[in-house]
Design a protein around this motif. Structure first.
Motif, short mmCIF file in Angstrom:
data_model
loop_
_atom_site.label_atom_id
_atom_site.label_comp_id
_atom_site.label_asym_id
_atom_site.label_seq_id
_atom_site.Cartn_x
_atom_site.Cartn_y
_atom_site.Cartn_z
N LEU A 459 0.75 -1.25 -0.11
CA LEU A 459 0.02 0.27 0.05
C LEU A 459 0.78 1.18 0.03
CD1 LEU A 459 -2.63 -1.17 2.68
CD2 LEU A 459 -2.84 -0.99 0.00
N THR A 460 2.14 1.15 0.10
CA THR A 460 3.02 2.34 0.18
C THR A 460 3.33 2.94 -1.30
OG1 THR A 460 3.96 1.28 1.97
CG2 THR A 460 5.18 3.01 0.90
N ASN A 461 3.25 4.54 -1.10
CA ASN A 461 3.38 5.26 -2.40
C ASN A 461 4.53 6.10 -2.07
OD1 ASN A 461 1.55 3.94 -3.99
ND2 ASN A 461 0.00 5.18 -3.22
N ILE A 462 5.28 6.26 -3.04
CA ILE A 462 6.55 7.45 -2.99
C ILE A 462 6.25 8.68 -3.84
CG2 ILE A 462 8.80 7.74 -3.35
CD1 ILE A 462 9.25 4.98 -3.12
N ALA A 463 6.32 9.84 -3.19
CA ALA A 463 6.29 10.97 -3.84
C ALA A 463 7.05 11.20 -4.88
CB ALA A 463 6.24 12.44 -3.14
N GLU A 464 6.75 11.55 -6.24
CA GLU A 464 7.51 12.08 -7.26
C GLU A 464 8.28 13.22 -7.14
OE1 GLU A 464 5.27 11.76 -10.95
OE2 GLU A 464 4.63 9.84 -10.84
N ARG A 465 9.51 13.36 -7.42
CA ARG A 465 10.24 14.40 -7.21
C ARG A 465 10.15 15.47 -8.36
NH1 ARG A 465 15.67 10.98 -6.62
NH2 ARG A 465 14.63 9.86 -8.18
N ALA A 722 -2.97 -5.56 0.03
CA ALA A 722 -3.14 -4.67 -1.02
C ALA A 722 -4.55 -3.90 -0.84
CB ALA A 722 -3.26 -5.72 -2.59
N GLU A 723 -5.17 -4.04 0.51
CA GLU A 723 -6.45 -3.18 0.35
C GLU A 723 -6.15 -2.20 1.58
OE1 GLU A 723 -8.66 -3.08 -1.54
OE2 GLU A 723 -8.28 -4.76 -2.90
N LYS A 724 -6.79 -1.22 1.75
CA LYS A 724 -6.57 -0.31 2.90
C LYS A 724 -7.25 -0.95 4.02
CE LYS A 724 -6.47 4.10 0.21
NZ LYS A 724 -7.05 5.22 0.24
N GLU A 725 -8.13 -1.56 4.13
CA GLU A 725 -8.69 -2.03 5.50
C GLU A 725 -7.77 -3.25 6.01
OE1 GLU A 725 -10.64 -4.00 1.83
OE2 GLU A 725 -10.39 -2.11 2.65
N GLU A 726 -6.78 -3.66 5.28
CA GLU A 726 -5.75 -4.47 5.88
C GLU A 726 -4.50 -3.65 6.47
OE1 GLU A 726 -4.39 -6.83 2.55
OE2 GLU A 726 -6.37 -7.62 2.26
N GLU A 727 -4.56 -2.31 6.56
CA GLU A 727 -3.38 -1.54 7.23
C GLU A 727 -3.24 -2.10 8.70
OE1 GLU A 727 -4.14 2.39 6.37
OE2 GLU A 727 -3.91 2.12 4.28
N GLU A 728 -4.46 -2.21 9.35
CA GLU A 728 -4.71 -2.48 10.97
C GLU A 728 -3.23 -3.73 10.89
OE1 GLU A 728 -8.26 -3.18 12.09
OE2 GLU A 728 -8.70 -1.07 11.59
#
Length: 793
Positions: A459-465, A722-728
């Motif tokens: 679920l992690t995203n990296i900001a583009e420079r 791969a889903e946000k509800e799995e972040e816990e």
């Protein structure tokens, strides 16, 4: 296009001269052409109007003459006494005299009220022609002096037009005086003399567009203006002018339509011939303008040359200096502004050479790695001194940032990510510092991303420079593709698990349904056998009925023949009874005669009288019996005829019944064959149903195995988040992470699902492999060029 200085002097001046002279020449030519064209059209309009008026005047004069001549007593008497030779001779003589006096008449004639020629200057047509159906004659008989359309003369072939004036006897119109005008004469009189130059001429066409007068006889009565574009345009107007092309020559035409005759008089002239003087004037003007322009250009070129020479010398010297050639020299003896300019350029070249030498010494030291070398600004005045000081300042500004950048890049290249740079910097050096910090931060983010991916977190995203940051774009695209793949695999695994359960339930229901279908097929087979027996019985009955119907039809036909013979016999009996009646009547008459003769014999005839009385009584009884028999026979004939008619109606019905019975028998035979085929099909259906029952059992076993493998796939893919509800679930993982790397979590191994082996097992594995291929194909569909930078397994 970049013009030189000489061109900038000469080109505008030359263009102004050419434009001025060209405008004068073109204006003169255009004004002269328009003036000539206007005068020409006005003259042509006057000529056309004159020709039109002359033609109208001639036609009106002709109408007036014929009207006046129609009152001649000889013409009236010629019509009234057509058979009188003296009167006709006088009338013909007068008509011939009129034709000789007026040569444009081809023929002058008198016609009666029925349209027949009774007198003429041409005696050959008397009594041989009739104009009763002509429009102009009918109008003349209504009291109008009428003009006909243009036609071709039967005798000469020339175009002619006919004028008819009514002839009166008191108030009654008894005929008409007809004058046939030869238009060829009018063409010779009015059209041929008209000439405009060598190619101009006049022509006339009628209201229908047919050419009636033209210098070229071939065009008369053959040329139709409707066949030409310019002709169609001229026919739309009554007057005007037009320019058109005729026989490869450009023509100017002026035309005017006569309101009395409907004819259009046209005057045309050749455009090339008419405007030839104007073209000659234009050529002369052009030659004079070119001469004037040439002289002016030569004078201006000599003046510009004396100015451009020193300017060009200065330009060549400046170009040499600009290209780096400091060996160039310049010198001039002029005492004006251009001479001062050349001297200033020479001094500028000396200063540039000295400053260049000092700057070169500093640059060579920098190139050799000697960053301490500096220029000497004291030997330069003004701005040149500032230039050398600026070169020294630039050299000093480069030293510190370059050293710091080299150190940081060296650590990054070795995998040792340094701390963020906190030193303050200005300008572009601050940009270098910010870019280095951005590089350090990005490397840290990439490291953290790799660590979380190792833990199964997608679920992690990296900001583009920046918009051109291909590395971050590729990492984000990879995470997006992986999340999509995992989601699709989870969805497919869930769908496969659910569908496998449904499939197992459906397989059980299918097995039960197939068993019920087999029982129903057996019952259907038994019913079909019974139905086949009934159809065969119906077929036998239909055959027996067919035979009975054929026998009944034959008996009815024979009965009809017997009734016909009976009727004929009864009619014969009636005839015989009539004979018997006649015999009884005659016998009665003989008995009466015998009685009379016995009375005359008195006593000798008494015995004969008794016999005669008995014979008379017997004849009376015979006649009465014959009448009764005749009446009975007549009634019998009527009854027999009615019976015959009924049999006539009955026989077709019996035949139709026989045909229907035959069709029923044929249908029964076809039903017998069809029932046999259906029975065979039902038996085959029973066999197929039994096979389906066996297959459904295998299908149920395969569905159970597929369900077990779907559960294994769900356990396997549950490793990835791969889903946000799995972040816990990730929070517990983050708490357990320390600075030192622990043993990474591994994916669970695939457990073996034991199942009873069967021949459908390979199909289930094929489905799993197909699902994996679909996931890979989905990844390939959405990948871009950034994904190619990563290795794929």
């Amino acid at each position: 296009m970049q013009l030189k200085l000489k061109g900038k002097f000469l080109l505008p001046t030359t263009l102004l001269i050419i434009l001025g002279m060209g405008t004068i020449a073109f204006g003169s030519y255009s004004l002269a052409r328009k003036t000539l064209e206007k005068e020409l059209i006005e003259q042509m309009q006057l000529m056309v109007a004159s020709l039109s008026q002359n033609m109208d005047a001639l036609i009106e004069r002709t109408k007036m003459d014929l009207t006046a001549w129609s009152h001649q007593e000889a013409f009236r008497k010629a019509i009234q006494s057509f058979s009188s030779g003296d009167m006709l001779e006088e009338s013909n003589r007068l008509l011939s005299a009129l034709q000789e006096a007026y040569p444009f008449y081809e023929t002058v004639a008198i016609v009666n009220s029925s349209g027949s020629a009774v007198s003429s200057s041409d005696v050959k047509i008397i009594g041989k022609i009739s104009i009763a159906d002509r429009d102009y004659f009918q109008r003349a008989m209504k009291g109008e002096v009428a003009l006909s359309d243009v036609l071709a003369s039967r005798s000469s072939g020339n175009p002619i037009v006919t004028v008819a004036a009514p002839i009166y006897d008191a108030e009654t119109r008894i005929g008409a005086l007809v004058g046939i005008i030869n238009l060829a004469y009018l063409t010779h009189l009015y059209i041929d003399p008209v000439k405009i130059g060598q190619t101009g001429y006049a022509y006339i066409y009628d209201a229908n567009g047919i050419m009636v007068a033209h210098p070229d006889p071939k065009q008369i009565l053959t040329m139709d203006m409707h066949d030409y574009d310019f002709g169609q345009e001229m026919l739309k107007k009554e007057t005007g002018e037009i320019v058109y092309e005729w026989q490869n020559l450009l023509k100017i035409a002026v035309f005017q339509k006569s309101k009395n005759t409907g004819w259009t008089v046209t005057l045309t002239a050749g455009s090339v011939e008419v405007f030839a003087p104007i073209r000659r004037l234009g050529i002369i003007s052009l030659v004079v303008a070119l001469l004037v322009i040439s002289v002016e250009i030569i004078v201006i070129a000599l003046l510009v040359r004396s100015i451009i020479a020193p300017v060009m010398q200065s330009m060549r010297f400046a170009n040499a200096i600009a290209s780096g050639d400091l060996s160039a020299t310049i010198f001039s003896r002029r005492k004006d502004e251009l001479g001062s300019l050349i001297q200033s350029l020479h001094e500028m070249k000396s200063r540039i050479a000295q400053a260049l030498q000092e700057t070169t010494s500093v640059l060579r030291g920098v190139e050799q790695g000697n960053l301490a070398v500096r220029g000497n600004p004291e030997q330069f005045p003004g701005g040149w001194k500032e230039l050398i000081l600026g070169v020294n300042a630039v050299t000093e500004a480069f030293v510190a940032p370059i050293k710091l950048t080299a150190e940081q890049l060296e650590r990054i290249a070795k995998g040792d990510i340094p701390e963020m740079i906190q030193t303050e910097a200005a300008g572009d050096f601050n940009l270098i510092k910010n870019n280095l910090n951005l590089l350090i931060r990005s490397m840290n983010e990439i490291t953290q991303l790799a660590e979380r991916m190792a833990e199964g977190d997608l679920l992690t995203n990296i900001a583009e420079r920046s918009e051109q940051d291909r590395l971050m774009q590729a990492l984000n695209a990879m995470m997006l593709r992986l999340r999509n793949v995992v989601r699709e695999v989870k969805t497919i695994a869930s769908d496969v698990a659910g569908n496998s359960e449904n499939l197992s339930s459906s397989a059980t229901e299918l097995s039960e349904g197939v068993s019920e279908q087999a029982a129903a097929a057996e019952e259907a087979s038994s019913s079909m056998e019974q139905m086949a027996a009934n159809i065969r019985q119906n077929s036998d009955n239909a055959l027996q009925t067919e035979k009975i119907a054929l026998k009944a039809s034959e008996d009815a036909r024979k009965s009809r023949e017997s009734v016909t013979q009976t009727v004929l016999a009864m009619r014969e009996i009636v005839k015989k009874i009539s004979t018997i009646e006649e015999i009884a009547r005659k016998t009665h008459m003989l008995s009466l005669n015998a009685t009379i003769e016995a009375a005359r014999a008195q006593d000798f005839g008494k015995g004969f009288a008794v016999v005669a009385a008995e014979v008379r009584l017997l004849s009376t009884q015979v006649e009465t019996a014959a009448m009764d028999i005749n009446e009975v026979a007549g009634n019998s004939i009527v009854i027999a005829e009615k019976a015959g008619e009924m049999l006539d109606k009955l026989v077709p019905d019996i035949q139709r019944t026989t045909e229907l019975v035959q069709e029923i028998a044929a249908a029964s035979r076809e039903q017998t064959m069809g029932s046999a085929q259906i029975n065979k099909a039902v038996q085959q259906l029973d066999q197929v149903t039994q096979q389906n029952a066996a297959i459904s059992e295998e299908f149920a076993a395969s569905a159970a195995e597929l369900n077990g493998q779907a559960e294994q796939l769900q356990e396997l893919i549950a490793f990835f988040i791969a889903e946000k509800e799995e972040e816990e679930e990730l929070e517990d993982v983050d708490k357990e992470m320390t600075v030192e790397k622990e043993t990474p979590k591994v994916m669970p191994k695939l457990k073996h699902v034991s199942s009873k082996p069967n021949k459908r097992k390979s199909v289930t594995k094929k489905h799993v492999r197909q699902a994996a291929r679909e996931i890979t194909d989905d990844y390939d569909e959405y990948k871009d060029e950034l994904d190619d930078e990563f290795e794929r397994y």
